[in-house]
Write a protein that holds these residues in place. Structure first.
Motif, PDB file in Angstrom:
ATOM      1  N   PRO A  97      39.000 -65.017  13.041  1.00  0.00           N
ATOM      2  CA  PRO A  97      37.962 -64.167  12.449  1.00  0.00           C
ATOM      3  C   PRO A  97      38.585 -63.029  11.651  1.00  0.00           C
ATOM      4  O   PRO A  97      39.708 -62.580  11.947  1.00  0.00           O
ATOM      5  CB  PRO A  97      37.209 -63.625  13.672  1.00  0.00           C
ATOM      6  N   LEU A  98      37.881 -62.554  10.664  1.00  0.00           N
ATOM      7  CA  LEU A  98      38.367 -61.423   9.871  1.00  0.00           C
ATOM      8  C   LEU A  98      38.602 -60.222  10.774  1.00  0.00           C
ATOM      9  O   LEU A  98      37.746 -59.860  11.585  1.00  0.00           O
ATOM     10  CB  LEU A  98      37.353 -61.070   8.783  1.00  0.00           C
ATOM     11  N   GLY A  99      39.773 -59.618  10.660  1.00  0.00           N
ATOM     12  CA  GLY A  99      40.103 -58.427  11.433  1.00  0.00           C
ATOM     13  C   GLY A  99      40.509 -58.690  12.868  1.00  0.00           C
ATOM     14  O   GLY A  99      40.770 -57.745  13.621  1.00  0.00           O
ATOM     15  N   ALA A 100      40.569 -59.967  13.280  1.00  0.00           N
ATOM     16  CA  ALA A 100      40.909 -60.293  14.671  1.00  0.00           C
ATOM     17  C   ALA A 100      42.411 -60.177  14.905  1.00  0.00           C
ATOM     18  O   ALA A 100      43.216 -60.111  13.977  1.00  0.00           O
ATOM     19  CB  ALA A 100      40.426 -61.701  15.012  1.00  0.00           C
ATOM     20  N   ASP A 101      42.774 -60.175  16.177  1.00  0.00           N
ATOM     21  CA  ASP A 101      44.173 -60.162  16.590  1.00  0.00           C
ATOM     22  C   ASP A 101      44.719 -61.583  16.451  1.00  0.00           C
ATOM     23  O   ASP A 101      44.314 -62.487  17.183  1.00  0.00           O
ATOM     24  CB  ASP A 101      44.268 -59.679  18.037  1.00  0.00           C
ATOM     25  N   GLY A 102      45.652 -61.774  15.521  1.00  0.00           N
ATOM     26  CA  GLY A 102      46.177 -63.105  15.262  1.00  0.00           C
ATOM     27  C   GLY A 102      46.895 -63.708  16.456  1.00  0.00           C
ATOM     28  O   GLY A 102      46.772 -64.909  16.723  1.00  0.00           O
ATOM     29  N   ALA A 103      47.636 -62.870  17.192  1.00  0.00           N
ATOM     30  CA  ALA A 103      48.370 -63.392  18.353  1.00  0.00           C
ATOM     31  C   ALA A 103      47.409 -63.868  19.427  1.00  0.00           C
ATOM     32  O   ALA A 103      47.626 -64.917  20.063  1.00  0.00           O
ATOM     33  CB  ALA A 103      49.298 -62.309  18.905  1.00  0.00           C
ATOM     34  N   ALA A 104      46.352 -63.103  19.654  1.00  0.00           N
ATOM     35  CA  ALA A 104      45.370 -63.502  20.658  1.00  0.00           C
ATOM     36  C   ALA A 104      44.664 -64.787  20.244  1.00  0.00           C
ATOM     37  O   ALA A 104      44.390 -65.667  21.075  1.00  0.00           O
ATOM     38  CB  ALA A 104      44.352 -62.383  20.869  1.00  0.00           C
ATOM     39  N   PHE A 105      44.382 -64.927  18.952  1.00  0.00           N
ATOM     40  CA  PHE A 105      43.742 -66.138  18.456  1.00  0.00           C
ATOM     41  C   PHE A 105      44.684 -67.333  18.612  1.00  0.00           C
ATOM     42  O   PHE A 105      44.265 -68.412  19.045  1.00  0.00           O
ATOM     43  CB  PHE A 105      43.354 -65.950  16.989  1.00  0.00           C
ATOM     44  N   SER A 106      45.952 -67.148  18.285  1.00  0.00           N
ATOM     45  CA  SER A 106      46.929 -68.232  18.416  1.00  0.00           C
ATOM     46  C   SER A 106      47.078 -68.676  19.859  1.00  0.00           C
ATOM     47  O   SER A 106      47.320 -69.862  20.135  1.00  0.00           O
ATOM     48  CB  SER A 106      48.283 -67.790  17.863  1.00  0.00           C
ATOM     49  N   ALA A 107      46.932 -67.748  20.791  1.00  0.00           N
ATOM     50  CA  ALA A 107      47.072 -68.083  22.208  1.00  0.00           C
ATOM     51  C   ALA A 107      45.994 -69.059  22.676  1.00  0.00           C
ATOM     52  O   ALA A 107      46.165 -69.737  23.698  1.00  0.00           O
ATOM     53  CB  ALA A 107      47.029 -66.815  23.055  1.00  0.00           C
ATOM     54  N   LEU A 108      44.898 -69.141  21.927  1.00  0.00           N
ATOM     55  CA  LEU A 108      43.810 -70.050  22.280  1.00  0.00           C
ATOM     56  C   LEU A 108      43.922 -71.397  21.571  1.00  0.00           C
ATOM     57  O   LEU A 108      43.045 -72.243  21.718  1.00  0.00           O
ATOM     58  CB  LEU A 108      42.466 -69.404  21.927  1.00  0.00           C
ATOM     59  N   ARG A 109      45.010 -71.591  20.814  1.00  0.00           N
ATOM     60  CA  ARG A 109      45.135 -72.784  19.985  1.00  0.00           C
ATOM     61  C   ARG A 109      44.997 -74.077  20.791  1.00  0.00           C
ATOM     62  O   ARG A 109      44.245 -74.978  20.424  1.00  0.00           O
ATOM     63  CB  ARG A 109      46.466 -72.784  19.249  1.00  0.00           C
ATOM     64  N   ASP A 110      45.727 -74.191  21.875  1.00  0.00           N
ATOM     65  CA  ASP A 110      45.713 -75.444  22.633  1.00  0.00           C
ATOM     66  C   ASP A 110      44.322 -75.747  23.182  1.00  0.00           C
ATOM     67  O   ASP A 110      43.853 -76.886  23.117  1.00  0.00           O
ATOM     68  CB  ASP A 110      46.731 -75.389  23.769  1.00  0.00           C
ATOM     69  N   GLU A 111      43.665 -74.711  23.722  1.00  0.00           N
ATOM     70  CA  GLU A 111      42.328 -74.917  24.274  1.00  0.00           C
ATOM     71  C   GLU A 111      41.329 -75.274  23.179  1.00  0.00           C
ATOM     72  O   GLU A 111      40.502 -76.179  23.344  1.00  0.00           O
ATOM     73  CB  GLU A 111      41.885 -73.647  25.009  1.00  0.00           C
ATOM     74  N   GLY A 112      41.415 -74.560  22.060  1.00  0.00           N
ATOM     75  CA  GLY A 112      40.502 -74.855  20.963  1.00  0.00           C
ATOM     76  C   GLY A 112      40.754 -76.215  20.341  1.00  0.00           C
ATOM     77  O   GLY A 112      39.814 -76.952  20.018  1.00  0.00           O
ATOM     78  N   SER A 113      42.039 -76.568  20.190  1.00  0.00           N
ATOM     79  CA  SER A 113      42.359 -77.860  19.594  1.00  0.00           C
ATOM     80  C   SER A 113      41.938 -79.021  20.483  1.00  0.00           C
ATOM     81  O   SER A 113      41.587 -80.096  19.979  1.00  0.00           O
ATOM     82  CB  SER A 113      43.857 -77.937  19.293  1.00  0.00           C
ATOM     83  N   LYS A 114      41.965 -78.813  21.782  1.00  0.00           N
ATOM     84  CA  LYS A 114      41.514 -79.878  22.683  1.00  0.00           C
ATOM     85  C   LYS A 114      40.047 -80.213  22.426  1.00  0.00           C
ATOM     86  O   LYS A 114      39.650 -81.391  22.455  1.00  0.00           O
ATOM     87  CB  LYS A 114      41.712 -79.476  24.134  1.00  0.00           C
ATOM     88  N   ILE A 115      39.247 -79.212  22.155  1.00  0.00           N
ATOM     89  CA  ILE A 115      37.834 -79.449  21.860  1.00  0.00           C
ATOM     90  C   ILE A 115      37.697 -80.315  20.608  1.00  0.00           C
ATOM     91  O   ILE A 115      36.932 -81.293  20.579  1.00  0.00           O
ATOM     92  CB  ILE A 115      37.092 -78.112  21.690  1.00  0.00           C
ATOM     93  N   ILE A 116      38.466 -79.968  19.567  1.00  0.00           N
ATOM     94  CA  ILE A 116      38.394 -80.725  18.318  1.00  0.00           C
ATOM     95  C   ILE A 116      38.922 -82.136  18.513  1.00  0.00           C
ATOM     96  O   ILE A 116      38.308 -83.124  18.070  1.00  0.00           O
ATOM     97  CB  ILE A 116      39.186 -80.008  17.208  1.00  0.00           C
ATOM     98  N   HIS A 117      40.052 -82.267  19.199  1.00  0.00           N
ATOM     99  CA  HIS A 117      40.649 -83.587  19.365  1.00  0.00           C
ATOM    100  C   HIS A 117      39.830 -84.482  20.289  1.00  0.00           C
ATOM    101  O   HIS A 117      39.792 -85.706  20.110  1.00  0.00           O
ATOM    102  CB  HIS A 117      42.080 -83.443  19.870  1.00  0.00           C
ATOM    103  N   ASP A 118      39.166 -83.884  21.271  1.00  0.00           N
ATOM    104  CA  ASP A 118      38.270 -84.687  22.111  1.00  0.00           C
ATOM    105  C   ASP A 118      37.123 -85.258  21.276  1.00  0.00           C
ATOM    106  O   ASP A 118      36.681 -86.400  21.493  1.00  0.00           O
ATOM    107  CB  ASP A 118      37.722 -83.850  23.271  1.00  0.00           C
ATOM    108  N   LEU A 119      36.633 -84.463  20.326  1.00  0.00           N
ATOM    109  CA  LEU A 119      35.594 -84.965  19.425  1.00  0.00           C
ATOM    110  C   LEU A 119      36.125 -86.098  18.559  1.00  0.00           C
ATOM    111  O   LEU A 119      35.444 -87.111  18.336  1.00  0.00           O
ATOM    112  CB  LEU A 119      35.093 -83.834  18.524  1.00  0.00           C
ATOM    113  N   VAL A 120      37.354 -85.930  18.060  1.00  0.00           N
ATOM    114  CA  VAL A 120      37.977 -86.984  17.262  1.00  0.00           C
ATOM    115  C   VAL A 120      38.030 -88.284  18.068  1.00  0.00           C
ATOM    116  O   VAL A 120      37.688 -89.364  17.568  1.00  0.00           O
ATOM    117  CB  VAL A 120      39.394 -86.565  16.828  1.00  0.00           C
ATOM    118  N   ALA A 121      38.455 -88.187  19.327  1.00  0.00           N
ATOM    119  CA  ALA A 121      38.528 -89.373  20.176  1.00  0.00           C
ATOM    120  C   ALA A 121      37.150 -89.976  20.394  1.00  0.00           C
ATOM    121  O   ALA A 121      36.987 -91.207  20.403  1.00  0.00           O
ATOM    122  CB  ALA A 121      39.178 -89.015  21.512  1.00  0.00           C
TER     123      ALA A 121
END
Length: 469
Positions: free
Chosen positions: A394-418
């Motif tokens: 998000p605009l103005g968000a903490d990039g490090a905190a957002f990156s820390a959620l990458r694996d959890e967020g990507s699992k949601i997307i990849h589960d949809l792909v599957a």
């Protein structure tokens, strides 16, 4: 972390490579030890710079004998970290630079692994032929890397992925033996097609040193257009119409969302709006033909029919090569336009074309629910079902905190792909980024079969040890 390489092994490697065939200079190594996006940084005790297949074989043979791991690297344009060493010997193909042969009658070119994609295209053009693989990094991406990752690019719809463009391969296997398979045959029905094991193997089954590649006639007629439309579903409907209208003349069909276009206009100098008014979605279409004027005429018919059917709201047909390149630049700089926007979760996925519109809508909603304010940028080769689905902070968000959620967020997307019967890697490979994650989506039979093949060829697992299964 890979175990330290014994000093006597380093001495043997330096000896077979010669005084100019290796480096430990930090400045020389630095650009080879970081991935383009900066997500992976590595280290190596030695950069090996072989000049020939024989030197590659000598290096790999020594490493196999002593159980020393090797990471092969081409142009270092990979986006999943598979080319970045973590203590292994780094074997660069940058000095394997020869175009060994061009055979126009056979529609074939033989190049070494360190020749860039752009150089291969140019060599083919000089011989009056066309090599169709094209991607944004073609000026630095090398043929060996393109083959090792089974690169896709923008012309897959008409010509296929790299796997479809390779006639033969020369490679050094993990034990140092040379696989000599540089045939230029379209038909060879004499057993297993062994080159196909090496294509897309990401350096785990050996080091590709040269390839025989398919060439094609030069298309004398080419038309490029950008259209504005309301939704991904409208883009799919337009593609179906384009295929029917042109009888196979669609060479590229690239989807871009408005947010991605805005990022390019904001962050990439000398870019401009493609149409007079903004639209939620855009498609870049390229038609080609061997008949003079046929692509232009076909594009005009297609656009007229699409307007009449309400599939598109606006269109611009490139009037010259410069305008066509300007349209393509907006597409090719989609990733570069994101970089100044902060952290992102990157997804290179594919789903069946018939489901791509529903996937984009559902995945966007899922990402926004998971992290409100996140900005989805979806773009890519919609013609072959490949979507680069990127979620920006998000605009103005903490990039490090957002990156820390990458694996959890990507699992949601990849589960949809599957769930859509797709793939979590369409063209970038698995690399260090997705190898472990892919185990969730592969069946036990698939995984064990791949492991059996790898164990048979590389029992000591010295080749790119953290990549694949």
């Amino acid at each position: 972390m890979t175990l330290p390489v014994p000093a006597d092994v380093l001495s043997k490697l330096k000896s077979v490579l010669g005084p100019d065939g290796w480096s430990v200079d930090p400045d020389r190594l630095a650009p080879k030890l970081v991935e383009w996006r900066g997500r992976w940084r590595g280290e190596t005790p030695l950069l090996a710079l072989p000049r020939s297949t024989e030197e590659v074989a000598a290096v790999v043979g020594i490493c196999f004998e002593h159980g020393v791991a090797v990471t092969p690297q081409g142009g270092n344009t990979g986006l999943v970290g598979g080319q970045i060493p973590e203590g292994e010997i780094l074997l660069s193909t940058e000095r394997l630079r020869r175009v060994r042969d061009i055979a126009p009658v056979d529609d074939c070119i033989v190049v070494e692994a360190g020749v860039t994609l752009l150089e291969t295209q140019a060599a083919a053009a000089e011989a009056g032929r066309f090599f169709p693989l094209s991607l944004a990094a073609e000026g630095t991406a090398t043929i060996g890397g393109n083959i090792s990752t089974n690169a896709g690019g923008t012309a897959v719809l008409r010509y296929g992925v790299m796997r479809d463009l390779v006639l033969g391969l020369e490679a050094v296997l993990p034990n140092g033996e040379v696989f000599s398979g540089l045939k230029r045959l379209r038909k060879d029905n004499t057993g297993y097609d062994l080159k196909q094991l090496l294509i897309g193997a990401e350096g785990t089954l050996g080091v590709i040193t040269a390839a025989s590649l398919k060439l094609f006639p030069v298309m004398v007629s080419r038309a490029t257009a950008v259209v504005g439309l309301a939704s991904p579903q409208a883009a799919v409907d337009l593609l179906v119409r384009a295929k029917a209208e042109t009888g196979g003349g669609v060479e590229a069909f690239e989807l871009m969302g408005r947010r991605g276009v805005e990022n390019v206009l904001k962050n990439i100098p000398d870019t401009r709006e493609m149409l007079s008014e903004p639209h939620p979605w855009y498609v870049l279409i390229e038609l080609t033909s061997g008949e003079p004027g046929a692509a232009e005429a076909g594009m005009e018919r297609l656009l007229a029919a699409a307007f009449e059917e309400g599939l598109i709201a606006d269109a611009a047909l490139a009037q010259n090569e410069a305008q066509a390149k300007a349209f393509w630049r907006v597409r090719e700089d989609q990733s570069a336009g994101q970089k100044p926007e902060g952290a992102a979760w990157k997804h290179d996925v594919s789903v069946p074309l018939s489901r791509i519109a529903d996937f984009i809508v559902e995945a966007t909603a899922a990402a926004e629910r998971f992290h409100p304010g996140s900005r989805v940028v979806a773009f890519g080769h919609v013609g072959d079902g490949n979507v680069h689905f990127d979620v920006l902070q998000p605009l103005g968000a903490d990039g490090a905190a957002f990156s820390a959620l990458r694996d959890e967020g990507s699992k949601i997307i990849h589960d949809l792909v599957a769930a859509y019967d797709g793939s979590i890697s369409a063209e970038h490979g698995l690399g260090r980024m997705k190898s472990a994650e892919a185990l969730r989506y592969k069946s036990p039979v698939q995984v064990e079969t791949m492991r059996a093949i790898r164990t048979a060829l590389d029992p000591k697992r010295i080749m790119n040890p953290r990549v694949l299964f």
